[in-house]
Design a protein around this motif. Structure first.
Motif, PDB file in Angstrom:
ATOM      1  N   ILE A  64       0.967  -1.154  -0.022  1.00 50.51           N
ATOM      2  CA  ILE A  64      -0.070   0.133   0.048  1.00 50.51           C
ATOM      3  C   ILE A  64       0.710   1.236   0.129  1.00 50.51           C
ATOM      4  O   ILE A  64       0.792   2.235  -0.717  1.00 50.51           O
ATOM      5  CB  ILE A  64      -0.972   0.017   1.068  1.00 50.51           C
ATOM      6  CG1 ILE A  64      -1.818  -1.144   1.128  1.00 50.51           C
ATOM      7  CG2 ILE A  64      -1.403   1.624   1.332  1.00 50.51           C
ATOM      8  CD1 ILE A  64      -2.854  -1.309   2.203  1.00 50.51           C
ATOM      9  N   ALA A  65       2.061   1.352   0.838  1.00 47.77           N
ATOM     10  CA  ALA A  65       2.671   2.487   1.048  1.00 47.77           C
ATOM     11  C   ALA A  65       3.449   2.967  -0.483  1.00 47.77           C
ATOM     12  O   ALA A  65       3.739   4.040  -0.748  1.00 47.77           O
ATOM     13  CB  ALA A  65       3.894   2.150   1.912  1.00 47.77           C
ATOM     14  N   GLN A  66       3.501   1.901  -1.248  1.00 47.80           N
ATOM     15  CA  GLN A  66       3.990   2.440  -2.690  1.00 47.80           C
ATOM     16  C   GLN A  66       3.265   2.830  -3.663  1.00 47.80           C
ATOM     17  O   GLN A  66       3.701   3.021  -5.024  1.00 47.80           O
ATOM     18  CB  GLN A  66       5.216   0.918  -3.240  1.00 47.80           C
ATOM     19  CG  GLN A  66       6.155   0.674  -2.250  1.00 47.80           C
ATOM     20  CD  GLN A  66       7.244  -0.133  -2.687  1.00 47.80           C
ATOM     21  OE1 GLN A  66       6.733  -1.061  -3.730  1.00 47.80           O
ATOM     22  NE2 GLN A  66       8.468  -0.366  -2.260  1.00 47.80           N
ATOM     23  N   ASP A  71      -5.869  11.655  -5.737  1.00 41.68           N
ATOM     24  CA  ASP A  71      -6.642  12.808  -5.148  1.00 41.68           C
ATOM     25  C   ASP A  71      -6.935  12.720  -3.726  1.00 41.68           C
ATOM     26  O   ASP A  71      -7.333  13.774  -3.104  1.00 41.68           O
ATOM     27  CB  ASP A  71      -7.967  12.830  -5.993  1.00 41.68           C
ATOM     28  CG  ASP A  71      -7.968  13.194  -7.727  1.00 41.68           C
ATOM     29  OD1 ASP A  71      -6.867  13.876  -7.739  1.00 41.68           O
ATOM     30  OD2 ASP A  71      -8.789  12.930  -8.313  1.00 41.68           O
ATOM     31  N   GLU A  72      -7.155  11.520  -3.254  1.00 47.16           N
ATOM     32  CA  GLU A  72      -7.715  11.488  -1.815  1.00 47.16           C
ATOM     33  C   GLU A  72      -6.473  11.364  -0.809  1.00 47.16           C
ATOM     34  O   GLU A  72      -6.265  11.620   0.256  1.00 47.16           O
ATOM     35  CB  GLU A  72      -8.386  10.187  -1.481  1.00 47.16           C
ATOM     36  CG  GLU A  72     -10.021  10.227  -2.130  1.00 47.16           C
ATOM     37  CD  GLU A  72     -10.767   8.895  -1.809  1.00 47.16           C
ATOM     38  OE1 GLU A  72     -10.179   8.105  -1.266  1.00 47.16           O
ATOM     39  OE2 GLU A  72     -11.928   9.098  -2.055  1.00 47.16           O
ATOM     40  N   GLY A  76       0.818  11.045  -0.880  1.00 42.32           N
ATOM     41  CA  GLY A  76       1.141   9.553  -1.048  1.00 42.32           C
ATOM     42  C   GLY A  76       0.506   8.768  -0.004  1.00 42.32           C
ATOM     43  O   GLY A  76      -0.268   9.198   0.858  1.00 42.32           O
ATOM     44  N   HIS A  77       1.112   7.413   0.154  1.00 40.40           N
ATOM     45  CA  HIS A  77       0.535   6.526   1.072  1.00 40.40           C
ATOM     46  C   HIS A  77       1.558   6.007   2.132  1.00 40.40           C
ATOM     47  O   HIS A  77       1.496   4.842   2.751  1.00 40.40           O
ATOM     48  CB  HIS A  77      -0.166   5.253   0.529  1.00 40.40           C
ATOM     49  CG  HIS A  77      -1.381   5.729  -0.489  1.00 40.40           C
ATOM     50  ND1 HIS A  77      -0.919   6.280  -1.716  1.00 40.40           N
ATOM     51  CD2 HIS A  77      -2.626   5.328  -0.269  1.00 40.40           C
ATOM     52  CE1 HIS A  77      -2.209   6.358  -2.271  1.00 40.40           C
ATOM     53  NE2 HIS A  77      -3.172   5.964  -1.554  1.00 40.40           N
ATOM     54  N   GLY A 244       7.081   7.312   6.671  1.00 42.84           N
ATOM     55  CA  GLY A 244       7.481   6.290   5.951  1.00 42.84           C
ATOM     56  C   GLY A 244       8.886   6.305   5.337  1.00 42.84           C
ATOM     57  O   GLY A 244      10.049   6.616   5.923  1.00 42.84           O
ATOM     58  N   GLN A 245       8.857   6.103   3.858  1.00 49.02           N
ATOM     59  CA  GLN A 245      10.150   6.067   3.306  1.00 49.02           C
ATOM     60  C   GLN A 245      10.660   7.548   2.839  1.00 49.02           C
ATOM     61  O   GLN A 245      11.773   7.872   2.411  1.00 49.02           O
ATOM     62  CB  GLN A 245      10.153   5.314   2.054  1.00 49.02           C
ATOM     63  CG  GLN A 245       9.863   3.885   2.131  1.00 49.02           C
ATOM     64  CD  GLN A 245       9.927   3.086   0.913  1.00 49.02           C
ATOM     65  OE1 GLN A 245      10.392   3.539  -0.142  1.00 49.02           O
ATOM     66  NE2 GLN A 245       9.579   1.947   1.122  1.00 49.02           N
TER      67      GLN A 245
END
Length: 304
Positions: A64-66, A71-72, A76-77, A244-245
């Motif tokens: 998911i993080a990648q 728009d939401e 990023g994730h 995160g990253q």
């Protein structure tokens, strides 16, 4: 010790390997507990189930993080990895409670241990698998700046030390004949992994609250800014955060009011590029201001 090609392994691939290793260690450690009856080895096997659940959840969160920004989620994730660390910590705390419960009963009703040679061999073999994988994952976590990968690696290292403690406890039982030592070691193991679980939960919560970048990263940012020694330029209101990253830095760059917009924008672009080159994964945002203008974030108007 070497691990050929670990640099090319993505976080997803290493977590997939972690899932496979967790299944293998569950089989080995459960077999060790079954043939010996050691509650210490049972505690070791129970933590391997936590390893499996954590690796599966970590794999999902890294995936998911990648995902790209949308728009939401315009930024990023990347913070999804913190959920993996927190979830793993919660699982560790639950496993520690279960171990303490089982060991407390055995403490008051010690049982003889059997076939210790085979049991210890299986436990040591599974710990070697975990140790090798953790070694590779820690190095890959530094390359990819993945907290999910680092959390899983540190949990595997905890598992290795747990196994060392269990083996030491069984060896003490063999040498002394005191059966209650097995349960005492199991409780000690549980307290150790309880600490690790709490630490992971705390670190996850700090990441979700936009913790500042690491001191060494901040030092690299300040060193890069210092390289722009033009007396007409100064920087202030620097703030950083981690997600995160990703690493983010926001700051103000002051310059003479007489400069053209094109010149000011060109200097800002060079500073941003230097920062992002110095710190991989960094995103820099610089606001341009004339030298005679100051920003006051603590003014009442800014707080309403």
């Amino acid at each position: 010790m070497s691990f050929p090609g670990w640099q090319s392994f993505t976080p997803q691939r290493l977590l997939q390997i972690s899932v496979a290793v967790a299944v293998a260690t569950i089989v080995l450690k459960t077999a060790a507990w079954y043939i010996t009856g050691s509650v210490g080895l049972l505690s070791d096997a129970m933590e391997s189930f936590v390893n499996l659940a954590a690796a599966l959840f970590g794999l999902a969160m890294v995936t998911i993080a990648q995902r790209p920004a949308d728009d939401e989620h315009p930024y990023g994730h990347h913070k999804a990895e913190y959920f993996s660390s927190g979830f793993e910590g919660a699982l560790i705390v639950g496993a520690a409670a279960a171990i303490i419960w089982a060991a407390t009963h055995r403490l008051f009703d010690p049982q003889p241990l059997q076939q210790l040679g085979w049991g210890l061999a299986l436990s040591v073999g599974s710990s070697a698998l975990n140790g090798l994988l953790a070694w590779a994952m820690l190095r890959s976590a530094r390359v990819h700046r993945s907290i999910a990968l680092e959390a899983d690696a540190r949990h595997l290292l905890t598992d290795v030390w747990t196994s060392v403690g269990v083996v030491a406890g069984i060896a003490a039982v063999m040498l002394t004949g005191w059966l209650w030592l097995d349960a005492v070691v199991a409780i000690g193991v549980a307290l150790n992994i309880l600490w690790e679980g709490g630490r992971l939960i705390w670190r996850s919560s700090q990441g979700l609250m936009d913790e500042a970048v690491e001191p060494e990263v901040l030092a690299e940012i300040q060193k890069t800014l210092a390289a722009f020694s033009d007396p007409a330029i100064r920087f202030d209101h620097l703030s950083t955060r981690r997600a995160g990253q990703r690493r983010y830095v926001d700051l103000h760059m002051h310059m003479p009011a007489s400069w053209s917009l094109g010149r000011a924008a060109a200097v800002r672009a060079s500073v941003e590029q230097a920062l992002m080159s110095a710190v991989p994964g960094l995103r820099a945002s610089i606001q341009l201001l004339p030298n005679d203008v100051e920003a006051h974030f603590d003014d009442e108007a800014d707080l309403t």
